[in-house]
Design a protein around this motif. Structure first.
Motif, PDB file in Angstrom:
ATOM      1  N   GLN A  56       0.691  -1.220   0.127  1.00 41.57           N
ATOM      2  CA  GLN A  56      -0.097   0.158  -0.062  1.00 41.57           C
ATOM      3  C   GLN A  56       0.815   1.089  -0.183  1.00 41.57           C
ATOM      4  OE1 GLN A  56      -3.396   0.209  -0.084  1.00 41.57           O
ATOM      5  NE2 GLN A  56      -3.223  -2.087  -0.721  1.00 41.57           N
ATOM      6  N   GLU A  75       7.221  -1.116   4.838  1.00 43.88           N
ATOM      7  CA  GLU A  75       5.856  -0.943   5.339  1.00 43.88           C
ATOM      8  C   GLU A  75       6.110   0.211   6.548  1.00 43.88           C
ATOM      9  OE1 GLU A  75       4.652  -4.822   5.561  1.00 43.88           O
ATOM     10  OE2 GLU A  75       4.459  -4.977   3.243  1.00 43.88           O
ATOM     11  N   PHE A 133      -4.909   2.691   6.176  1.00 37.66           N
ATOM     12  CA  PHE A 133      -3.551   1.976   5.590  1.00 37.66           C
ATOM     13  C   PHE A 133      -2.949   1.328   6.785  1.00 37.66           C
ATOM     14  CE2 PHE A 133      -4.745   5.255   2.494  1.00 37.66           C
ATOM     15  CZ  PHE A 133      -4.619   4.474   1.431  1.00 37.66           C
TER      16      PHE A 133
END
Length: 100
Positions: A14, A49, A83
């Motif tokens: 993402q 991430e 997210f």
């Protein structure tokens, strides 16, 4: 000046969408808040991430009261919250020393 440091872990794959959401949220919500002085967003090299968001505020209360207790905080979380793999860790810092 106060530094707000927010440490984020986001959902896998993402990155691009999260980075766009952060930029949009800063521009449309946080930058309009009293005491906002700027920001930096950093992505971890070892763990892509993980992100660290630095937001500079004039006073601690500009963030903890003026922003966090306003409707703007809910708007911000609606933009970036989807997210999150886990809740961010947010802490505040005073400048002690800096380079020339």
């Amino acid at each position: 000046m106060i530094l707000e440091l927010a440490d984020f872990s986001i959902l896998p794959n993402q990155n691009a969408a999260f980075e766009e959401a952060i930029k949009r949220g800063i521009k449309t919500v946080i930058a309009r808040s009293e005491g906002f002085e700027g920001f930096k967003l950093n992505r971890c090299i070892e763990n892509s991430e993980r992100y660290v968001l630095q937001i500079f505020w004039t006073t601690l209360e500009d963030h903890t009261v003026g922003f966090r207790e306003s409707p703007a905080f809910g708007q911000w979380r609606a933009i970036v919250g989807p997210f999150f793999a886990s809740p961010p860790v947010v802490q505040h810092f005073d400048l002690v020393a800096k380079s020339a």
